[in-house]
Motif scaffolding. Structure first.
Motif, PDB file in Angstrom:
ATOM      1  N   UNK A 366      -1.177 -17.725 -15.190  1.00 29.51           N
ATOM      2  CA  UNK A 366      -0.938 -18.948 -14.428  1.00 29.51           C
ATOM      3  C   UNK A 366      -2.196 -19.420 -13.718  1.00 29.51           C
ATOM      4  N   UNK A 367      -2.935 -18.489 -13.126  1.00 32.48           N
ATOM      5  CA  UNK A 367      -4.141 -18.875 -12.377  1.00 32.48           C
ATOM      6  C   UNK A 367      -5.198 -19.475 -13.292  1.00 32.48           C
ATOM      7  N   UNK A 368      -5.250 -18.998 -14.536  1.00 29.92           N
ATOM      8  CA  UNK A 368      -6.246 -19.492 -15.493  1.00 29.92           C
ATOM      9  C   UNK A 368      -5.714 -20.635 -16.350  1.00 29.92           C
ATOM     10  N   UNK A 369      -4.523 -21.137 -15.990  1.00 31.55           N
ATOM     11  CA  UNK A 369      -3.892 -22.222 -16.759  1.00 31.55           C
ATOM     12  C   UNK A 369      -3.851 -21.861 -18.251  1.00 31.55           C
ATOM     13  N   UNK A 370      -3.203 -20.741 -18.513  1.00 28.05           N
ATOM     14  CA  UNK A 370      -3.097 -20.239 -19.892  1.00 28.05           C
ATOM     15  C   UNK A 370      -4.474 -19.992 -20.491  1.00 28.05           C
ATOM     16  N   UNK A 371      -5.334 -19.381 -19.681  1.00 23.81           N
ATOM     17  CA  UNK A 371      -6.655 -18.915 -20.116  1.00 23.81           C
ATOM     18  C   UNK A 371      -7.607 -20.064 -20.477  1.00 23.81           C
ATOM     19  N   UNK A 372      -7.385 -21.221 -19.883  1.00 29.76           N
ATOM     20  CA  UNK A 372      -8.245 -22.378 -20.166  1.00 29.76           C
ATOM     21  C   UNK A 372      -9.117 -22.758 -18.982  1.00 29.76           C
ATOM     22  N   UNK A 373      -8.877 -22.162 -17.799  1.00 30.35           N
ATOM     23  CA  UNK A 373      -9.564 -22.605 -16.588  1.00 30.35           C
ATOM     24  C   UNK A 373     -10.187 -21.419 -15.851  1.00 30.35           C
ATOM     25  N   UNK A 374     -11.241 -21.723 -15.107  1.00 26.91           N
ATOM     26  CA  UNK A 374     -11.869 -20.758 -14.218  1.00 26.91           C
ATOM     27  C   UNK A 374     -11.627 -21.191 -12.776  1.00 26.91           C
ATOM     28  N   UNK A 375     -12.041 -20.356 -11.834  1.00 30.71           N
ATOM     29  CA  UNK A 375     -11.967 -20.753 -10.427  1.00 30.71           C
ATOM     30  C   UNK A 375     -13.124 -20.113  -9.681  1.00 30.71           C
ATOM     31  N   UNK A 376     -13.433 -20.667  -8.506  1.00 29.56           N
ATOM     32  CA  UNK A 376     -14.481 -20.095  -7.678  1.00 29.56           C
ATOM     33  C   UNK A 376     -15.799 -20.822  -7.788  1.00 29.56           C
ATOM     34  N   UNK A 377     -16.632 -20.618  -6.761  1.00 31.82           N
ATOM     35  CA  UNK A 377     -17.955 -21.226  -6.720  1.00 31.82           C
ATOM     36  C   UNK A 377     -19.048 -20.201  -6.501  1.00 31.82           C
ATOM     37  N   UNK A 378     -18.839 -19.266  -5.561  1.00 30.13           N
ATOM     38  CA  UNK A 378     -19.820 -18.202  -5.352  1.00 30.13           C
ATOM     39  C   UNK A 378     -20.014 -17.414  -6.637  1.00 30.13           C
ATOM     40  N   UNK A 379     -18.928 -17.017  -7.257  1.00 29.46           N
ATOM     41  CA  UNK A 379     -18.914 -16.456  -8.598  1.00 29.46           C
ATOM     42  C   UNK A 379     -17.788 -17.129  -9.351  1.00 29.46           C
ATOM     43  N   UNK A 380     -18.102 -17.756 -10.459  1.00 27.78           N
ATOM     44  CA  UNK A 380     -17.079 -18.413 -11.261  1.00 27.78           C
ATOM     45  C   UNK A 380     -16.267 -17.332 -11.964  1.00 27.78           C
ATOM     46  N   UNK A 381     -14.968 -17.312 -11.691  1.00 27.04           N
ATOM     47  CA  UNK A 381     -14.101 -16.261 -12.189  1.00 27.04           C
ATOM     48  C   UNK A 381     -13.385 -16.706 -13.451  1.00 27.04           C
ATOM     49  N   UNK A 382     -13.532 -15.924 -14.524  1.00 30.33           N
ATOM     50  CA  UNK A 382     -12.729 -16.155 -15.712  1.00 30.33           C
ATOM     51  C   UNK A 382     -11.482 -15.280 -15.644  1.00 30.33           C
ATOM     52  N   UNK A 383     -10.668 -15.308 -16.675  1.00 34.49           N
ATOM     53  CA  UNK A 383      -9.402 -14.578 -16.641  1.00 34.49           C
ATOM     54  C   UNK A 383      -9.619 -13.085 -16.438  1.00 34.49           C
ATOM     55  N   UNK A 384     -10.649 -12.525 -17.054  1.00 32.24           N
ATOM     56  CA  UNK A 384     -10.910 -11.095 -16.894  1.00 32.24           C
ATOM     57  C   UNK A 384     -11.305 -10.772 -15.460  1.00 32.24           C
ATOM     58  N   UNK A 385     -12.109 -11.624 -14.847  1.00 36.35           N
ATOM     59  CA  UNK A 385     -12.473 -11.435 -13.440  1.00 36.35           C
ATOM     60  C   UNK A 385     -11.223 -11.477 -12.552  1.00 36.35           C
ATOM     61  N   UNK A 386     -10.354 -12.437 -12.818  1.00 39.15           N
ATOM     62  CA  UNK A 386      -9.113 -12.535 -12.039  1.00 39.15           C
ATOM     63  C   UNK A 386      -8.308 -11.250 -12.156  1.00 39.15           C
ATOM     64  N   UNK A 387      -8.183 -10.753 -13.350  1.00 42.18           N
ATOM     65  CA  UNK A 387      -7.437  -9.508 -13.572  1.00 42.18           C
ATOM     66  C   UNK A 387      -8.072  -8.353 -12.807  1.00 42.18           C
ATOM     67  N   UNK A 388      -9.396  -8.268 -12.863  1.00 46.59           N
ATOM     68  CA  UNK A 388     -10.095  -7.185 -12.160  1.00 46.59           C
ATOM     69  C   UNK A 388      -9.832  -7.245 -10.644  1.00 46.59           C
ATOM     70  N   UNK A 389      -9.858  -8.442 -10.074  1.00 48.53           N
ATOM     71  CA  UNK A 389      -9.634  -8.578  -8.623  1.00 48.53           C
ATOM     72  C   UNK A 389      -8.199  -8.225  -8.260  1.00 48.53           C
ATOM     73  N   UNK A 390      -7.234  -8.711  -9.033  1.00 52.84           N
ATOM     74  CA  UNK A 390      -5.839  -8.341  -8.786  1.00 52.84           C
ATOM     75  C   UNK A 390      -5.659  -6.817  -8.836  1.00 52.84           C
ATOM     76  N   UNK A 391      -6.293  -6.170  -9.798  1.00 51.76           N
ATOM     77  CA  UNK A 391      -6.160  -4.715  -9.920  1.00 51.76           C
ATOM     78  C   UNK A 391      -6.832  -4.004  -8.754  1.00 51.76           C
TER      79      UNK A 391
END
Length: 395
Positions: A366-391
């Motif tokens: 959901x956060x990556x809009x079905x793996x099509x979007x990133x988020x963040x500015x200090x470090x641009x987070x892709x889906x794998x980054x999001x997963x790592x932070x959640x974990x």
């Protein structure tokens, strides 16, 4: 330093008995038929709702009421509000409550003014509204800063999707702030509110941009002040002076001033929105559960900024031989602060159980809009980054 435009048109009536001005301010900004929007029973029990409605009647301003707003405000109530406003000829939205009520009111304001659109499409980024009814607030819960910001966040119960939308047409016409109206807030809600407003500053402070020193100085001063004030009000809920620092601090944190000249981040908010959407948690507490892991994951992108924060805001001694250690101790100091005011520092503390890998994968989707979007500015987070932070944040 980045160029910027600055726009903050909201009139503020701050102080004891400031709600007495509500009808005159509605008139000033063109309201003739008002939707008085509110949450649960606290506005009723406190007498504030009756007082606001009485003041409107005395000034000859018509109104209808709609309550029922809950934390993480629901799209279904927005639709109900839009239908009510159209039926009753409402031309002004007055939110009596906190950020959830104001956000819901902003969504209603867009929906009424754009009758051919589905309001949820704005949050999905499919359309932009051509206008909105004027919105204002009588603030009772300092936290979200929505009383002066251009932003609104709504949850669609169909799928548990929580999304935000920002547009200057949503900046409220006025905000009435009486710190006495916050005396009865429960300690947890007070602490979660302070966490939310501090995170609004964090999202602007932790950036790759180091050139706008005045903005950084103002951010640090605001953080120090509200961080100190919360302990006073948790000890004495009727401490007017400290309640006032917090109430004004919530507005200062999010009306845009503390992000001027820098690139903003907002990754922690986007990650937290999925927690709120899935588990319906208090927003400020959710932010507290995510931020320490985000900070550890991204701090090397601008280590000196985290060192400065540790020293100037969290009073950590600067070990000039070990900047990474100083930065980490600053993050640990934030965690200690969160625990001291009753906030969590990981997801297990937040929801009271272990989060599963499947739930993390769904939040990432959901956060990556079905793996099509990133988020963040200090470090641009892709889906794998999001997963790592959640974990990292699972606890």
């Amino acid at each position: 330093m980045r160029d910027f435009n600055y726009y903050a048109p909201t009139e503020v009536a701050f102080g004891k008995d400031s709600e007495e001005q509500v009808a005159l301010l509605v008139r000033k900004y063109g309201g003739t038929k008002v939707l008085v929007h509110y949450g649960g029973q606290s506005a009723v029990r406190s007498g504030l709702l009756d007082k606001v409605c009485s003041l409107l009647s005395e000034e000859g301003v018509g109104y209808v009421t709609l309550g029922g707003v809950v934390p993480n405000p629901r799209l279904s109530l927005v639709h109900e509000g839009i239908a009510l406003c159209r039926k009753e000829g409402v031309d002004f939205i007055l939110a009596v409550g906190g950020g959830s009520v104001i956000d819901s009111g902003k969504a209603i304001a867009m929906g009424v003014a754009n009758p051919d659109d589905e309001v949820w499409d704005y949050y999905l980024g499919k359309k932009s509204p051509q206008g909105a009814l004027p919105v204002a607030s009588v603030l009772t819960i300092p936290a979200a800063g929505s009383e002066m910001s251009e932003s609104t966040v709504v949850t669609n119960e169909d799928g548990g999707v929580k999304l935000g939308y920002s547009d200057d047409i949503l900046r409220p016409k006025f905000a009435i702030m009486n710190p006495e109206r916050t005396f009865t807030l429960p300690p947890y809600q007070t602490a979660a509110g302070v966490t939310d407003m501090m995170m609004h500053i964090f999202e602007r402070y932790f950036t790759k941009d180091d050139d706008m020193d005045l903005t950084t100085d103002l951010a640090e001063a605001t953080l120090r002040r509200i961080k100190t004030a919360v302990f006073f009000v948790l000890k004495n809920p009727e401490d007017y002076r400290q309640r006032a620092q917090i109430m004004w601090g919530g507005s200062v944190a999010h009306w845009g001033l503390l992000g001027k000249g820098v690139e903003e981040d907002w990754a922690t908010h986007q990650l937290e929105h999925e927690l709120s959407g899935m588990f319906d948690v208090t927003h400020g507490a959710g932010l507290a559960a995510i931020w320490p892991s985000w900070a550890r994951y991204t701090m090397k992108e601008n280590l000196s900024r985290f060192v400065r924060f540790a020293v100037n805001v969290m009073d950590v001694p600067n070990d000039f031989t070990d900047p990474e250690g100083t930065a980490l101790r600053g993050i640990e100091a934030v965690e200690q602060f969160y625990h001291a005011i009753g906030m969590p520092t990981n997801i297990k503390e937040l929801i009271g159980k272990d989060i599963t890998d499947e739930e993390i994968k769904e939040m990432v989707r959901k956060c990556s809009r079905d793996y099509t979007a990133t988020c963040g500015g200090l470090k641009v987070l892709n889906a794998k980054d999001m997963e790592n932070i959640y974990k990292m944040a699972r606890g």
